[in-house]
Motif scaffolding. Structure first.
Motif, mmCIF file in Angstrom:
data_model
loop_
_atom_site.group_PDB
_atom_site.id
_atom_site.type_symbol
_atom_site.label_atom_id
_atom_site.label_comp_id
_atom_site.label_asym_id
_atom_site.label_seq_id
_atom_site.Cartn_x
_atom_site.Cartn_y
_atom_site.Cartn_z
ATOM 1 N N GLY A 19 0.805 -1.218 0.000
ATOM 2 C CA GLY A 19 0.000 0.000 0.000
ATOM 3 C C GLY A 19 0.834 1.263 0.000
ATOM 4 O O GLY A 19 0.635 2.157 -0.833
ATOM 5 N N TRP A 20 1.791 1.362 0.941
ATOM 6 C CA TRP A 20 2.557 2.614 1.005
ATOM 7 C C TRP A 20 3.525 2.743 -0.166
ATOM 8 O O TRP A 20 3.835 3.856 -0.616
ATOM 9 C CB TRP A 20 3.244 2.801 2.349
ATOM 10 C CG TRP A 20 4.501 2.058 2.654
ATOM 11 C CD1 TRP A 20 4.656 1.010 3.512
ATOM 12 C CD2 TRP A 20 5.828 2.341 2.143
ATOM 13 N NE1 TRP A 20 5.973 0.607 3.553
ATOM 14 C CE2 TRP A 20 6.709 1.421 2.732
ATOM 15 C CE3 TRP A 20 6.330 3.287 1.256
ATOM 16 C CZ2 TRP A 20 8.074 1.401 2.451
ATOM 17 C CZ3 TRP A 20 7.701 3.271 0.967
ATOM 18 C CH2 TRP A 20 8.548 2.336 1.569
ATOM 19 N N ALA A 102 -3.219 6.827 7.216
ATOM 20 C CA ALA A 102 -3.468 6.175 5.928
ATOM 21 C C ALA A 102 -4.328 7.001 4.971
ATOM 22 O O ALA A 102 -3.972 7.183 3.798
ATOM 23 C CB ALA A 102 -4.104 4.799 6.153
ATOM 24 N N ALA A 106 -2.950 8.626 1.404
ATOM 25 C CA ALA A 106 -3.441 8.198 0.087
ATOM 26 C C ALA A 106 -4.087 9.363 -0.666
ATOM 27 O O ALA A 106 -3.862 9.543 -1.875
ATOM 28 C CB ALA A 106 -4.434 7.054 0.254
ATOM 29 N N GLY A 174 4.318 -3.075 -5.498
ATOM 30 C CA GLY A 174 3.833 -1.700 -5.544
ATOM 31 C C GLY A 174 4.564 -0.890 -6.592
ATOM 32 O O GLY A 174 3.955 -0.083 -7.315
ATOM 33 N N SER A 209 -4.250 1.815 -2.874
ATOM 34 C CA SER A 209 -3.234 1.877 -1.817
ATOM 35 C C SER A 209 -3.873 2.101 -0.452
ATOM 36 O O SER A 209 -3.401 1.559 0.553
ATOM 37 C CB SER A 209 -2.221 2.989 -2.114
ATOM 38 O OG SER A 209 -2.807 4.276 -1.984
ATOM 39 N N LEU A 212 -5.115 -1.189 0.987
ATOM 40 C CA LEU A 212 -3.998 -2.040 1.402
ATOM 41 C C LEU A 212 -3.355 -1.542 2.698
ATOM 42 O O LEU A 212 -3.002 -2.342 3.574
ATOM 43 C CB LEU A 212 -2.948 -2.087 0.287
ATOM 44 C CG LEU A 212 -3.376 -2.812 -0.991
ATOM 45 C CD1 LEU A 212 -2.400 -2.514 -2.121
ATOM 46 C CD2 LEU A 212 -3.468 -4.315 -0.755
ATOM 47 N N MET A 213 -3.192 -0.232 2.842
ATOM 48 C CA MET A 213 -2.569 0.309 4.053
ATOM 49 C C MET A 213 -3.427 0.086 5.297
ATOM 50 O O MET A 213 -2.907 -0.021 6.415
ATOM 51 C CB MET A 213 -2.268 1.797 3.876
ATOM 52 C CG MET A 213 -1.096 2.075 2.963
ATOM 53 S SD MET A 213 -0.551 3.805 2.999
ATOM 54 C CE MET A 213 -1.901 4.611 2.148
#
Length: 446
Positions: A19-20, A102, A106, A174, A209, A212-213
């Motif tokens: 994610g990140w 988060a 994003a 990613g 993302s 996911l984070m």
């Protein structure tokens, strides 16, 4: 005795890295592409939104903005790390901060590419400065506690390499997904203009993302599997000084800084290398990144085996030499008596080895430093160790995003590629310097 985390929990943790990695891809690799775009057939890929010329004769506006954001990011690392280390364990000292960070992280990754004025304007520059600084604040708020969990979950040595391998895979995924931006943009251009096509692309990345984070922020059982101390209340300056007393750690992060300098040059420069040196359309940049990172997955098991045989330091030293070769071939591509297609795939495949090695080994090595420090001092300062590493990494990236656009002022087209070639030679020098510094490190663990 804290339980060792099962594979299911490590996979949940690793999804946060995916994610990140995706959320930060645009800021790290696409800002120069969007705000100082390459030229194709004499035309710029995007219209100008901010000033395109030289400032003080040697740098660009986008370079200064990127550099300032990265320096701000690096400065905030130790303070956020000390705050994270000193938080109470109850309820998850790391994941509660990750939840806070988060969504804005994003969202800001998306807003970076939405200048408020449709054309060249000082308002766009002011907007970009504000968004870049906010982006890096929330980036650090997520990344520092996330990385601190590596040694806290890896309280058994085999688990450190296991965690490092998993998060290296997800970080690379990613990066591969982010690298598809050029190709996805090309697809969307069938329906709209280049700017909106690119914005649709980064918007989709931002939404994915975020999901996911949030996975580790809500589903990681930190209290069960992370070995942590609660509320040490070590002042940031004292904690930072304690970490910097380790000479070998200092040497390692100096070497690591130079790796990130070189890596950021290839991340920033891939679209320029493809268009100016290989003479191919910008979409081939996506192909290059996909080949390199997918090939690196095949090397994860060999890299783990190599660490057992040659040690972490030996693997890092060899990776510097291969990375140097990647940039040297790139710089010489217009002069070598080989087909450019062959050279393109050769460079893409060669790049897989340093990407795999530097993706896996440094995180495991830092976890070793963390546990050695805890044994020697009785203080658990995982957040600060990773913050210091992040600080040096971001200094390297900051220098790269300042320097790389400056090279482009010398020429960034197929007819005048001087600046693009010079950037590749500069990266060779960074790799060579990183190798000699890494040689001086004396490790207590293999």
């Amino acid at each position: 005795m804290i339980k060792r985390p099962p594979l299911s929990q490590l996979l949940i943790y690793a999804l946060g890295q995916l994610g990140w990695s995706l959320a930060s891809f645009g800021a790290a690799n696409l800002l120069v592409y969007f705000y100082l775009p390459p030229e194709s057939d004499g035309h710029s890929v995007f219209p100008a939104f901010i000033y395109q010329g030289a400032i003080l004769g040697v740098a660009t506006l986008i370079g200064f903005i990127n550099f300032g954001g990265r320096i701000f990011d690096a400065i905030t690392d130790p303070w956020i790390a000390a705050w994270s280390d000193n938080r109470p364990v109850a309820g998850g000292k790391r994941k509660k901060v990750m939840r806070l960070a988060a969504l804005p992280f994003a969202g800001l990754s998306f807003l970076l590419f939405f200048p408020p004025v449709a054309g060249l304007s000082a308002y766009n520059a002011c907007w970009l400065i504000a968004v870049v600084f906010l982006f890096y604040l929330f980036f650090t708020l997520y990344l520092v506690p996330y990385n601190a969990l590596i040694p806290e979950l890896g309280h058994h040595p085999p688990d450190r390499m296991r965690i490092s391998t998993l998060i290296s895979i997800t970080w690379a995924l990613g990066f591969v997904i982010g690298g598809m931006a050029y190709g996805i943009q090309g697809y969307f251009e069938n329906f709209t203009d280049s700017v909106q096509a690119f914005q649709w692309t980064v918007g989709a990345f931002a939404a994915f993302s975020l999901v996911l984070m949030l996975v580790p922020a809500f589903f990681l059982k930190e209290e069960t599997y992370a070995q942590q101390q609660s509320g040490l209340a070590v002042p940031p300056k004292e904690a930072l000084g304690s970490v910097f007393k380790n000479k070998n750690f200092r040497l390692f992060i100096g070497s690591d800084l130079l790796y990130w300098l070189a890596l950021t040059f290839i991340q920033q420069g891939v679209s320029y290398y493809v268009t100016a040196l290989f003479g191919w359309p910008k979409e081939q940049a996506s192909a290059f990144l996909a080949i390199s990172f997918l090939a690196s997955f095949l090397l994860y098991w060999p890299v783990n085996m190599g660490v057992k045989r040659f040690g972490k330091q030996g693997m890092l030293l060899s990776a510097f030499w291969v990375f140097l070769a990647v940039f040297a071939i790139t710089a010489l591509v217009t002069y070598l008596p080989l087909d450019k297609t062959v050279l393109f795939y050769l460079v893409a495949i060669l790049a897989a080895y340093p990407l795999a090695t530097f993706g896996i080994v440094p995180n495991a090595l830092i976890a070793d430093f963390v546990h050695e420090h805890e044994v020697a001092t009785g203080q658990q300062q995982a957040g600060m160790f990773y913050a210091v590493r992040n600080f040096m990494m971001k200094i390297g990236i900051s220098l790269a995003v300042l320097l790389f656009p400056s090279f482009l002022l010398l020429g960034k087209s197929a007819s005048e590629p001087t600046g693009v070639i010079a950037s590749a030679w500069a990266a060779c020098v960074f790799c060579l310097m990183g190798y000699f510094i890494m040689r001086k490190v004396k490790l207590n663990t293999p």
